[in-house]
Design an enzyme around this catalytic site. Structure first.
Site, short mmCIF file in Angstrom:
data_model
loop_
_atom_site.label_atom_id
_atom_site.label_comp_id
_atom_site.label_asym_id
_atom_site.label_seq_id
_atom_site.Cartn_x
_atom_site.Cartn_y
_atom_site.Cartn_z
N TRP A 309 0.81 -1.23 0.00
CA TRP A 309 0.00 0.00 0.00
C TRP A 309 0.84 1.27 0.00
CZ3 TRP A 309 -1.90 2.10 5.29
CH2 TRP A 309 -0.98 1.79 6.29
N ASP A 310 2.16 1.12 0.21
CA ASP A 310 3.03 2.28 0.30
C ASP A 310 2.82 3.24 -0.87
OD1 ASP A 310 4.14 -0.24 1.37
OD2 ASP A 310 5.67 1.07 2.24
N GLU A 452 -0.04 -4.26 12.84
CA GLU A 452 -0.05 -5.70 12.59
C GLU A 452 0.17 -6.55 13.85
OE1 GLU A 452 2.84 -5.80 9.45
OE2 GLU A 452 1.34 -5.44 7.89
N LYS A 561 1.91 -1.06 16.62
CA LYS A 561 3.11 -1.03 15.80
C LYS A 561 3.30 0.32 15.11
CE LYS A 561 5.20 -3.80 12.06
NZ LYS A 561 4.89 -4.82 11.04
N GLN A 562 2.19 0.92 14.71
CA GLN A 562 2.33 2.13 13.90
C GLN A 562 1.03 2.91 13.92
OE1 GLN A 562 2.52 -0.93 10.78
NE2 GLN A 562 2.20 0.80 9.41
#
Lengths: 708, 708
Positions: A309-310, A452, A561-562
């Protein structure tokens, strides 16, 4: 080894084998078609050349970006002794796309001066050109310039060599080589031409792993020019250095002029912005109809060259705002693989189109089903569930289409393919949601969000919000199309078989999609998140590396995680506005709970922090700039962090310039950050170019002017 | 491609890349120290050179035989064009240890005649020598003779490259290269010398993967001699072809004279016997104190170069009877690793010494704990239990000691180490058995026998019988030592702390070890075997390849992988006699239930069939000769089947000559087999040499004479 960055210039002093895989990524030269890693040409390395879109089948990882031979090695012997590079200085000229190497080569017979200039030609996309000068040899000088079939570099403990040499031919100063993939796939050709000045003889050399020329009979001053064409040879006229260099530089000049990036401030910060932007620009092939940009660029083999998806979410804003032609090429890849995405949706029991979490050229799901944990005495096959559950990718693609259209108004693209993606992705979501009578809402169960650590959760806020946006925007465009005077768009909508009824259903789902619980203004990341225990986390925003063994434990904690909720809010704020208090409350809540183990995290927090004028803004922004330049994640060896560099442009465009796209217009609410005095950039908007100039002497001051 | 074997001569006509990995094994040249695989030198291949005992650490397989660079590649360019080998004919001269290659090299400019002769020097163990002649080039001839750091060949789906070039130096016609293991270990040096006749220039060439000389300025008739020293360079005098070739041939002549093998009959059969014997002899390094012989020889990377029971049990009879000095060197490896075997026994909770199922140089257990099944979309780590449960290896080593002593009477070796092994292995068994009151017998539970389809069985007949022999023989030798006049042996036994009481215990266990149920004369392979169901098995003795997925199912059937009970009976018959009816009943019972998936199976059945004069004898024997020459198992690519070749010598010595060692004397009861008219061999016996000559014109006729 010392790395120094200034605006439009990266300098690396010294050489150590240990750091070289990292440096090799920083100094990679690419033109969006081919890429040559920057490991020192004077020393042997296993890494070679990459070609965008050239994927081959392999075990376990299904299909991976092929490693082509190394084409820049220069091996110097002085009186039979290897000349050892000392005082190595390398400079990547970001403005002109040139890598310059200077070294002193030490031999018993004395020292040689070595300089070289290399480029991945910006116009002649198949060409890598390199010019070497050697001076001061008092002994017998021999230089070998081979095409080297290196073994693949090791990524994740395994390596596969892709090619055999199917044939080759030396013809004067030309060498052509045909490579045959070992496990099926299209062959690929390399052709090189060598011109030497100051040497009397070019001798062909062949061995199992190296084909090339040996240069001998040299005087004390030697110039060698090597031109290597990868994949196609545009002509067999002898290439000329000066004219090729001129057209290469002109192409880069045009590119920078288009972007109009000017940045003043601390060298470290201003320089880094030009560095990350340069590497993003290197990924654009102007001559290609569509672009496949792997998550680690063409700079390395991380994730085996797969596409995530970046490019759709993280790179979308930079490309759509600064280089919409390239944004369109990225979307075109999703167009080309729409059929595969339809098949994937059908295969998983859904309607419409579902994009794979990891893509390769074919467009089929390339996420490995299993990871391998090999240790001294243990072996473990780990299930990888992202392919099955990280479904937000489909909404991310739709978002990129919407963003592109918002900034360009490119109706032609919408008719050609954009509308297809929006409709088919909306259909996917409409078939993927479920009605929960208890909640009186549509829910999306069993997913993985950007965070994730928490696998198989229900109603991940990011996923639900992106799906909602997808449905809303699809409905919006279809309604526009159906009521449009443009017969083209209407015909497309009709051809896709969309009815007003279907659109009403999308709107109903979008309106009643479950958006989770609230604690005050704080949004719950997924159902049950608020009930988890707090984790022990260092409150700083240094990224944390979590050992695989501890991942299981993390799923029971609030540790994430983010950026997940915060990313969803940023996206909504960008396109439709979010109350500042909501943004702030969630930023404050989630930041201390985030490990930033993904490089996609810090740029988003930095963008929001800058926008909120939070005290952590400078620190977060500065950290983002360390991603590759400081090897912040210890894995820059495997390639450039494309998503993080795209995220950096969220920090610049959304954060610093305060770009907002709501109400069908561009708006700005500028902020400043330590280390930047001025930042100017050209934003493309519906065919026009707007020069936006931010000054940070005191309060942020923004000046806008249309370019003619 | 066509393979033809005659006595002392193997001819391979033609060349195909598909067959070459197999042919490369058949044409491997070795002198017991170094080995160079026989893939065609004119073409690029990944396989290279091996050095006995040179192991390096790797993931998963723990430690593996290192692959050193390829040192025999000869790359010919004619006017810039690769010269393509045609009409390739290769001959392995088994009598002289020489590989001769003839080919026509085709170029646009015309054809060249290519001939070469190569040898792994039998005396100068570090030397590989190669002489190339090229004739008839009408264009510009360029030859590159490199040392090539190839990537490791793929075995079981994975590959690890072992070395970096740490340094190199060209000095006139000499090139020296130092290789540094990538993951720790001793560096190793290669030195080569090149002499050219008919060419004006030698030019050093270096690239990342290839270092060597390029030969240019050639006339139409060229001779190139390359001498490569691996591991050590005995001198830096320029090597001379003729004298080195003389001493090499003389060494092979002596070796063959010592063995005295003469065989007459069908070329296919007589030739094959010389072929397998030649490759066994190639594994003997006369200059080394101890020999580590991997199960696939020095011919390939199967089982990553690990050492199994093949050398102790399968090779023991050939070596002890024909070349006892070599048999002793093989045992010396077990002497050197006795300390490690003691540690292993202690670590697993036992007394004495336990040899690892798979050994490397260190003597520690090198059996991988896990295997990896990688398929398109699946990954499975499979537990490998042989390291833990296939414990008969310890008794196999003791058997080899006993056999060696029986044939040599080498008291010195017994005092030096043989007795240590016997005592410590007996102690292991004494601590490993358990008393079963129900059976009133000692039992050995939870093992894997030679038949690896049945895992974790109790009282495997082979294991129990070998343990019993081990205990009996240890008791015998210790009793002899303790009552011996030789103070040396007595002192050793005393030093080992063995008491008469301990010896009595061994005898008691040996006397009461459980030997399983009987069905008539048929012995049960392990407890419960008779209760299993019959499997469907083609009754022929073609080996069957069982897919890994079906292994589980086999454990519930009477289907077995290889000779197990029959091997145990053969061993007992060899050393102490077994009634013919028992042997016959078991042979008839187990043969049709055996898949022969292991190459160790057919030779044993063949040996027994010949001895029994069974009608299947000729067919079984003929099949054994296909092992590598016919690539019977499809994996000769990975190396020579050492155990099968050793097993072939059971078929010759035990089967054809009918050698028996009971009652402290040599006895013979000869048999014949189709295709052999005469077979003569020198058997070493207690310092004397007995020429045994079998004639099969009608009834087998055996003539024995002592050689002076």
């Amino acid at each position: 080894m010392q790395i120094e960055v200034k605006p439009y210039r990266l300098c690396v002093k010294g050489f150590s084998r240990r750091d070289e895989p990292w440096v090799g990524t920083l100094l990679t030269l690419s033109n969006g078609r081919i890429a040559v890693r920057g490991e020192l040409e004077l020393e042997p390395f296993d890494t070679g050349t990459l070609h965008a879109g050239y994927y081959l089948d392999v075990p376990l990882w299904r299909r991976e970006l092929a490693q082509l031979p190394r084409i820049n090695g220069v091996y110097v012997l002085c009186s039979g002794e290897p000349a050892r590079p000392e005082k190595v200085e390398r400079e990547l000229d970001l403005r002109e796309g040139l890598l310059r190497v200077r070294a002193s080569l030490s031999c018993t017979a004395g020292n040689l001066r070595y300089t070289s200039t290399s480029a991945a030609h910006r116009r002649l996309k198949s060409l890598y050109m390199q010019r070497v000068e050697l001076e001061g040899c008092s002994g017998e000088l021999l230089v070998t310039l081979p095409i080297e079939l290196a073994s693949n570099p090791f990524v994740a403990g395994a390596s596969v060599r892709h090619f055999d040499i199917a044939g080759f031919k030396f013809d004067g100063a030309w060498l052509s080589v045909l490579l045959e993939p070992k496990r099926g796939g299209k062959p690929i050709a390399l052709t090189s031409f060598l011109r030497s000045t100051g040497c009397s003889e070019l001798i062909p050399v062949s061995s199992a792993g190296a084909l090339g020329f040996l240069v001998t009979g040299c005087s004390s001053r030697v110039t060698l020019e090597r031109y290597t064409f990868v994949g196609e040879t545009p002509q067999r006229e002898e290439p000329l250095w000066d004219s090729l260099l001129r057209s290469h530089k002109a192409a880069w000049r045009e590119l920078w002029e288009k972007i109009g990036l000017e940045v003043e401030g601390e060298d470290r910060i201003a320089g880094a912005i030009t560095f990350y932007t340069y590497h993003l620009l290197q990924l654009i092939d102007e001559d290609s109809d569509s672009l496949m940009i792997p998550s680690r660029g063409l700079h390395g083999f991380g994730y085996r060259g797969h596409i995530f998806w970046d490019t759709d979410l993280y790179l979308a804003l930079f490309l759509s705002a600064l280089y919409p032609e390239a944004a369109k090429k990225v979307l075109k890849f999703r167009c080309k693989t729409l059929e595969a995405a339809r098949a994937y949706a059908a295969q998983s029991g859904h309607k419409g189109a579902r994009y794979p979490w990891e893509s390769v050229d074919s467009g089929f799901e390339a996420t490995p089903r299993h990871g391998l944990l090999l240790k001294e005495n243990s072996c473990q096959c780990v299930d990888i569930l992202t392919g099955e559950k990280e479904i937000h990718i489909t909404a991310d693609v739709a978002f990129a289409v919407d963003l592109y259209y918002k900034l360009t108004g490119d109706t032609h693209f919408m008719a050609e393919c954009g509308l297809h993606i929006l409709v088919e992705s909306a259909r996917f979501w409409a078939s993927r949601v479920a009605w929960d009578p208890g909640k009186s809402a549509y829910v999306i169960r069993d997913v993985i969000g950007p965070d994730e650590y928490h696998v198989g959760v229900d109603n991940n806020y990011f996923t639900n919000v992106m799906a909602k946006l997808n449905l809303e925007r699809a409905a919006h465009y279809v309604e526009e199309a159906l009521s449009s005077k443009s017969s083209l768009l209407r015909a497309v909508a009709e051809n896709l078989g969309v009815t007003r009824q279907e659109v009403e259903k999308w709107k109903e789902i979008a309106g009643r999609i479950f958006e989770g619980r609230r604690e005050g203004l704080v949004v719950e990341q997924f159902e049950g998140y608020f009930d988890l225990e707090e984790g022990q986390l260092n409150s700083s925003y240094a990224p944390v590396r979590v050992p695989v063994e501890e991942l299981e434990k993390l799923s029971q904690l609030k540790v994430i995680k983010q950026a997940d909720v915060v990313l969803a809010l940023l996206i909504q704020d960008l396109v439709s506005g979010v109350p500042k208090e909501v943004l702030e409350a969630n930023y404050r809540y989630y930041l201390p709970r985030t490990t930033h183990e993904s490089s996609l995290s810090l740029p988003i927090y930095a963008a929001v922090a800058i926008s909120l004028k939070d005290e952590n803004a400078g620190g977060l922004f500065s950290k983002v700039l360390d991603t590759d330049l400081g090897n912040l994640y210890g894995n820059t060896d495997d390639g450039f962090h494309v998503g993080a560099a795209g995220g950096l442009w969220y920090a610049i465009l959304y954060g610093l310039l305060g770009l907002r796209l709501s109400h069908e217009e561009l708006r700005f609410k500028p902020s400043c950050v330590d280390g930047i005095r001025r930042l100017s950039v050209n934003i493309s908007y519906r065919g026009a170019r707007l020069k936006v100039d931010l000054r940070c002497d005191g309060e942020p001051l923004l000046h806008k002017s249309f370019l003619t």
